[in-house]
Design an enzyme around this catalytic site. Structure first.
Site, mmCIF file in Angstrom:
data_model
loop_
_atom_site.group_PDB
_atom_site.id
_atom_site.type_symbol
_atom_site.label_atom_id
_atom_site.label_comp_id
_atom_site.label_asym_id
_atom_site.label_seq_id
_atom_site.Cartn_x
_atom_site.Cartn_y
_atom_site.Cartn_z
ATOM 1 C CE LYS A 126 -17.693 32.802 -64.512
ATOM 2 N NZ LYS A 126 -17.564 33.328 -65.893
ATOM 3 C CE1 TYR B 294 -19.075 -1.036 -57.635
ATOM 4 C CE2 TYR B 294 -18.305 1.204 -57.223
ATOM 5 C CZ TYR B 294 -19.155 0.143 -56.937
ATOM 6 O OH TYR B 294 -20.088 0.283 -55.934
#
Ligand SMILES: *Cc1c(COP(=O)(O)O)cnc(C)c1O
Length: 358
Positions: free
Chosen positions: A34, A251
């Protein structure tokens, strides 16, 4: 070309499948592929796992893709069908379906398809997500048995705590008490149960994460279970900066140097699937040497500490996770599990399939 890449080893998939076989020699193996093969590419992993006795997915499109690629083994939809019209494709492509609630039984009852359908009757033994309660079992088993289109019923459950030493005993005994001596086929075990709870192996086992070479058990490494990493997520150094004590990196200047340092910039960020919440200190390998990330992960880049790695150059090889830096170690630093990181590899990362070690 941007150097960011996930290399998928077919030989590692075959090896990990053989580890499943060694643990559960008397069970058939339903390889859980999956979520695009846990991020590795559905058809890539099917190729490496082609000796599995069956495959399991969620979406009918994934199931059809496997059939159309020529796979003949059983292909099971783990959440079953979501609407009655999907039963036509289920019959046409000879797919198998989990049945976990009464609406799905009603769909089968009124189905107009001609081809018989094999079903996996899901019982809730304590996860409290999908499935019928053990007290409903006899009734719903009878209802399914009476459905004209249903050809074969395997009884199934899924454990909530298979990664813990005593984690399945209650659910397992509930399941056995419910079945009594009914001669039906059964499936219970995911990767953790395959490795830790051999009494649960039964007719079919359903390995997922262990096939990809990551550990289902927090605190126990995949290598200790004899598993090999299938995905090697790699990139390269694209910039090198020297910074002074007190300088910030990235950042928000989340990281501030407490000494003069050399910083490398890696061409990989959260848009590639590397977790933004990875803290400074997350393990990462540069030129075969273990170091740590520095500062905030940005969309397309992250920074690493090269202070002790003076030989690093532009273009130096970086392994974000893989054979040298287990995905589980990265996940642990990020407060998550290898499953989440593998599945999150983003569509812009090319998947390169290799047959050997690479
Ligand atoms: C995902 C899934 C598995 C595989 O679990 P792993 O922990 O990855 O081995 C097995 N069974 C069901 C029903 C699943 O949804």
């Amino acid at each position: 070309m941007r150097p960011t890449l996930a290399t998928i080893s077919l030989s590692a998939l075959r090896h990990n499948l053989s580890v499943v076989k060694k643990h559960a020699p008397n069970s058939q193996i339903m390889a859980v592929v999956k979520a695009n093969g846990y991020g590795h590419g559905l058809l890539n992993v099917a190729k490496g796992l082609s000796k599995a006795d069956g495959f399991a997915v969620l979406g009918i499109n994934e199931a059809i893709a496997l059939r159309e690629a020529g796979y003949r083994q059983s292909i099971t939809l783990l959440e079953g069908v979501f609407s009655a019209d999907e039963l036509h494709a289920v019959a046409q492509y000879q797919l198998q379906i989990v049945v976990h609630q009464r609406e799905q039984i009603m769909m089968l009852k009124s189905a107009t398809v001609e081809t018989p359908i094999s079903v996996w009757l899901k019982i809730n033994t304590g996860m409290n997500r999908l499935g019928f309660s053990p007290s409903e079992f006899a009734e719903v088993y009878g209802l399914l048995n009476d459905c004209r289109v249903v050809s074969n019923i395997t009884v199934m459950t899924h454990f909530a705590n298979a990664d813990q030493a005593q984690g399945v005993s209650r659910a397992y005994s509930r399941f056995q008490a419910m079945l009594g001596h009914l001669p039906v086929k059964q499936t219970l075990a995911n990767s953790a149960a395959i490795l830790l709870h051999p009494e649960t192996h039964a007719d079919w086992v359903r390995p997922g994460i262990m096939l990809y070479g990551a550990s289902p058990v927090t605190g126990q490494s995949a290598a200790a279970f004899g598993l090999q990493a299938v995905m090697s997520f790699t990139s390269a150094i694209i910039s090198i900066q020297t910074i002074a004590k007190g300088d910030g990196v990235g950042y928000g200047h989340l990281f501030v140097a407490d000494k003069p340092m050399t910083i490398g910039v890696v061409a990989c960020g959260y848009a590639d699937g590397y977790p933004r919440h990875a803290p400074s200190g997350t393990p990462i390998v540069v030129n075969g040497k273990l170091t740590r990330t520095i500062g905030r992960v940005s969309m397309d880049m992250l920074c690493v500490d090269l202070t002790e790695l003076p030989d690093t150059k532009i273009g130096s090889f970086v392994e974000l996770w893989g054979g040298q830096n287990p995905v589980d170690a990265v996940a642990e630093a990020c407060g998550t599990v290898g499953y989440e990181l593998l599945c999150a590899i983003s569509a812009r990362v090319p998947l390169k399939v290799i047959d050997g070690e690479g």
